[in-house]
Design a protein around this motif. Sequence first.
Motif, short mmCIF file in Angstrom:
data_model
loop_
_atom_site.label_atom_id
_atom_site.label_comp_id
_atom_site.label_asym_id
_atom_site.label_seq_id
_atom_site.Cartn_x
_atom_site.Cartn_y
_atom_site.Cartn_z
N PHE A 45 -3.57 0.28 -2.29
CA PHE A 45 -3.53 -1.93 -1.67
C PHE A 45 -3.94 -1.00 0.23
CE2 PHE A 45 -0.45 -3.65 0.45
CZ PHE A 45 -1.31 -5.52 0.76
N ILE A 46 -3.25 -0.30 0.54
CA ILE A 46 -3.44 0.10 1.50
C ILE A 46 -4.96 0.44 2.49
CG2 ILE A 46 -2.37 1.41 4.09
CD1 ILE A 46 0.75 1.19 2.58
N THR A 47 -5.66 0.59 1.88
CA THR A 47 -6.52 1.74 2.11
C THR A 47 -7.79 0.23 1.85
OG1 THR A 47 -5.97 3.47 0.63
CG2 THR A 47 -8.56 3.05 1.69
N VAL A 48 -7.50 -0.33 0.68
CA VAL A 48 -8.41 -1.50 0.92
C VAL A 48 -7.82 -2.90 2.46
CG1 VAL A 48 -8.64 -3.86 0.01
CG2 VAL A 48 -8.72 -1.21 -1.47
N LEU A 49 -6.82 -2.68 2.05
CA LEU A 49 -6.00 -3.84 3.21
C LEU A 49 -6.62 -2.58 4.41
CD1 LEU A 49 -4.42 -5.91 4.50
CD2 LEU A 49 -2.75 -4.04 4.44
N SER A 50 -7.13 -1.77 5.00
CA SER A 50 -7.14 -1.24 5.83
C SER A 50 -8.43 -1.65 5.89
CB SER A 50 -6.63 -0.20 6.50
OG SER A 50 -5.57 0.28 6.40
N ILE A 79 -0.58 -8.89 11.24
CA ILE A 79 -1.44 -8.69 9.85
C ILE A 79 -1.40 -7.91 8.56
CG2 ILE A 79 -3.68 -9.64 8.75
CD1 ILE A 79 -4.41 -10.62 11.36
N ARG A 80 -1.27 -6.25 9.00
CA ARG A 80 -0.95 -5.74 8.02
C ARG A 80 0.47 -5.18 7.75
NH1 ARG A 80 -3.87 -1.27 10.09
NH2 ARG A 80 -5.68 -1.81 8.91
N LEU A 81 1.44 -5.68 9.03
CA LEU A 81 2.24 -5.68 8.70
C LEU A 81 2.70 -6.90 7.34
CD1 LEU A 81 5.71 -4.37 8.92
CD2 LEU A 81 5.54 -5.97 10.87
N LEU A 82 2.37 -8.12 7.57
CA LEU A 82 2.89 -9.11 7.28
C LEU A 82 2.56 -9.00 5.72
CD1 LEU A 82 2.29 -11.41 9.33
CD2 LEU A 82 4.69 -11.13 8.55
N PHE A 83 0.93 -8.10 5.21
CA PHE A 83 0.87 -8.20 3.69
C PHE A 83 1.07 -6.69 3.35
CE2 PHE A 83 -3.21 -10.46 5.60
CZ PHE A 83 -3.71 -11.62 4.20
N THR A 84 1.75 -5.91 4.02
CA THR A 84 2.47 -5.03 3.70
C THR A 84 3.97 -5.70 3.07
OG1 THR A 84 1.37 -3.07 4.96
CG2 THR A 84 3.79 -2.80 3.39
N VAL A 85 4.86 -6.55 3.30
CA VAL A 85 5.95 -6.86 3.79
C VAL A 85 6.12 -7.95 2.04
CG1 VAL A 85 8.13 -8.55 4.56
CG2 VAL A 85 6.87 -6.43 5.66
N ALA A 86 4.16 -8.82 1.87
CA ALA A 86 4.41 -9.72 1.06
C ALA A 86 4.23 -8.48 -0.37
CB ALA A 86 3.72 -10.51 1.47
N TYR A 87 3.69 -7.52 -0.15
CA TYR A 87 3.55 -6.55 -1.10
C TYR A 87 4.29 -5.82 -1.91
CZ TYR A 87 1.32 -2.59 -4.00
OH TYR A 87 1.57 -1.81 -5.07
N ILE A 88 5.17 -5.68 -0.77
CA ILE A 88 6.75 -5.21 -1.57
C ILE A 88 7.66 -6.35 -2.17
CG2 ILE A 88 8.53 -4.30 -0.26
CD1 ILE A 88 7.39 -2.65 2.19
N GLY A 89 7.49 -7.64 -1.50
CA GLY A 89 8.54 -8.34 -1.98
C GLY A 89 7.84 -8.65 -3.40
#
Length: 133
Positions: A45-50, A79-89
């Motif tokens: 997830f984080i690699t694709v997002l990056s 944006i990266r932080l928001l996507f990460t928080v959404a992924y966690i949620g």
Amino acid sequence: MNSIKTQMLRLLVFSGVVLLLIFVLDKIPVTNGLIHEKAYGVYIFITVLSFALSIGTLFFIKNTDQDVWKGVFLGVMVIRLLFTVAYIGIVLYLGLENRLLFVINLFVVYLFYMVFEIMGLVSNLRAISKKAG
């Protein structure tokens, strides 16, 4: 500013190092409880997002003025932080064992990528300031 190919190559090498670190920590008996079973999903997830955000940022920077670059970099970090928080949620809402370990693993990988991005930004700004000065 680094070319897109150079930046993507650096990100690819860095992603390989992070994957190798996760793999090694997962296989060493001493660190048996430190890597969550979903750590590889977090990595993907984080690699694709990056990669997606880096490509978008580099294309945007190539076509805009230097005055808006700071806003672009800060926007990408948000944006990266928001996507990460959404992924966690989403993952926690769907149900998961060892939630704390999952979140810790995610934020460790997240911080690795943020440090990589910040170091790339600093090196690019250093190169730009040498050209101006």
